[in-house]
Enzyme design. Structure first.
Site, PDB file in Angstrom:
ATOM      1  N   SER A 277       0.628  -1.245  -0.006  1.00 48.58           N
ATOM      2  CA  SER A 277      -0.101   0.009   0.175  1.00 48.58           C
ATOM      3  C   SER A 277       1.070   1.453   0.090  1.00 48.58           C
ATOM      4  O   SER A 277       2.065   1.163   0.477  1.00 48.58           O
ATOM      5  CB  SER A 277      -0.871  -0.005   1.219  1.00 48.58           C
ATOM      6  OG  SER A 277      -2.050  -0.937   1.181  1.00 48.58           O
TER       7      SER A 277
HETATM    8  N1  SAH Z   1      -0.909  -5.022   3.993  1.00 50.73           N
HETATM    9  C1  SAH Z   1       0.036  -5.243   2.614  1.00 50.73           C
HETATM   10  C2  SAH Z   1      -0.860  -4.939   1.420  1.00 50.73           C
HETATM   11  C3  SAH Z   1      -1.052  -6.070   0.588  1.00 50.73           C
HETATM   12  S1  SAH Z   1      -2.169  -5.846  -0.631  1.00 50.73           S
HETATM   13  C4  SAH Z   1       1.322  -4.623   2.742  1.00 50.73           C
HETATM   14  O1  SAH Z   1       1.632  -3.826   3.826  1.00 50.73           O
HETATM   15  O2  SAH Z   1       2.109  -4.903   1.897  1.00 50.73           O
HETATM   16  C5  SAH Z   1      -3.397  -7.085  -0.028  1.00 50.73           C
HETATM   17  C6  SAH Z   1      -3.092  -8.481   0.433  1.00 50.73           C
HETATM   18  O3  SAH Z   1      -4.344  -8.998   0.521  1.00 50.73           O
HETATM   19  C7  SAH Z   1      -2.689  -9.196  -0.818  1.00 50.73           C
HETATM   20  O4  SAH Z   1      -1.331  -9.723  -0.671  1.00 50.73           O
HETATM   21  C8  SAH Z   1      -3.463 -10.365  -1.137  1.00 50.73           C
HETATM   22  O5  SAH Z   1      -2.834 -11.458  -1.620  1.00 50.73           O
HETATM   23  C9  SAH Z   1      -4.288 -10.233   0.328  1.00 50.73           C
HETATM   24  N2  SAH Z   1      -5.298 -10.959   0.151  1.00 50.73           N
HETATM   25  C10 SAH Z   1      -6.613 -10.878  -0.462  1.00 50.73           C
HETATM   26  N3  SAH Z   1      -7.771 -11.672  -0.137  1.00 50.73           N
HETATM   27  C11 SAH Z   1      -7.084 -12.223   1.101  1.00 50.73           C
HETATM   28  C12 SAH Z   1      -7.645 -13.288   1.979  1.00 50.73           C
HETATM   29  N4  SAH Z   1      -9.107 -13.723   1.668  1.00 50.73           N
HETATM   30  N5  SAH Z   1      -7.244 -13.756   2.998  1.00 50.73           N
HETATM   31  C13 SAH Z   1      -5.766 -13.351   3.213  1.00 50.73           C
HETATM   32  N6  SAH Z   1      -5.262 -12.379   2.321  1.00 50.73           N
HETATM   33  C14 SAH Z   1      -5.955 -11.773   1.356  1.00 50.73           C
END
Ligand code: SAH
Length: 216
Positions: free
Chosen positions: A64
């Site tokens: 993000s």
């Molecule tokens: N907090 C992260 C942002 C990652 S983007 C950071 O600091 O880098 C959002 C993430 O949510 C992605 O890696 C995606 O794979 C994950 N995601 C999407 N659906 C999900 C689910 N049902 N359970 C767990 N993770 C999920």
């Protein structure tokens, strides 16, 4: 893993810019000054690590934008010792910020690749969250109740299990809307059966998948 003077300088400037954008939580700002964001992305993107923008990580996902991390974390009002559940570990950066703020962090990622990678970098930086690879859209029942829950992926609606896994007085922050555009929601559990919902600014996150996510 190198955290050079250049990295530190760029990071400090980035955090100053977040202050100018209205971020005021001192503990959060201190954590963002400390956590080396460039170590959560691939080397080739090193130069962009301290620009205020999202960057690609593996599996077509993103780390993000720093402002977004700061915005969501500010809403959570993290206190030392809070039990926090993060859904969407991704790179592990947001998780590191929560650990640095002395929360007791639980985090779930659906992609094994990202889960393994995040596990590695967080351990190298001496952070010790409880991590799981699986579907976070149903929360993490066995560790509930949580003081805070944070979803870092776009939700089609507020997943019921997340509301129920909040402690009374607990807060849930999540982007809710379509796959293209979401409103940040701040949900506060007022009592056993009462949740207050505030709708805030618009954002664009990658979609939540799984049981309570988007079906493509
Ligand atoms: N907090 C992260 C942002 C990652 S983007 C950071 O600091 O880098 C959002 C993430 O949510 C992605 O890696 C995606 O794979 C994950 N995601 C999407 N659906 C999900 C689910 N049902 N359970 C767990 N993770 C999920």
């Amino acid at each position: 893993m190198i955290d050079s003077f250049k990295h530190k300088g760029l990071r400090s400037r980035l955090v100053d810019s977040l202050v100018e954008k209205g971020i005021a939580d001192e503990k959060l700002l201190a954590a963002m000054r400390k956590v080396p964001r460039h170590l959560f992305i691939e080397n080739a993107l090193d130069d962009a690590a301290y620009e205020d923008r999202p960057l690609p990580i593996a599996e077509n996902q993103t780390i993000s934008q720093p402002y977004t991390v700061a915005y969501q974390t500010s809403l959570l009002q993290i206190k030392k010792g809070h039990k926090v559940l993060e859904i969407g570990t991704g790179s592990g950066y947001q998780c590191a910020i929560l650990c640095e703020m002395q929360a007791k962090v639980f985090t779930i990622e659906t992609h094994r690749n990202l889960y393994i990678q995040a596990q590695r970098v967080l351990a190298e930086l001496d952070y010790a969250p409880t991590m799981r690879c699986g579907d976070g859209s149903i929360g993490w029942e066995e560790h509930a109740a949580f003081d805070r829950i944070l979803v870092t992926a776009a939700c089609p609606s507020i997943p019921d299990p997340l509301k129920k896994q909040l402690a009374i007085g607990g807060k849930l922050v999540l982007p809710v809307g379509t796959a293209d555009m979401q409103e940040m929601c701040l949900v506060t559990r007022k009592s056993g059966q009462e949740w207050e919902i505030k709708r805030l600014d618009k954002f664009r996150f990658v979609p939540l998948t799984g049981k309570n996510g988007f079906k493509f």
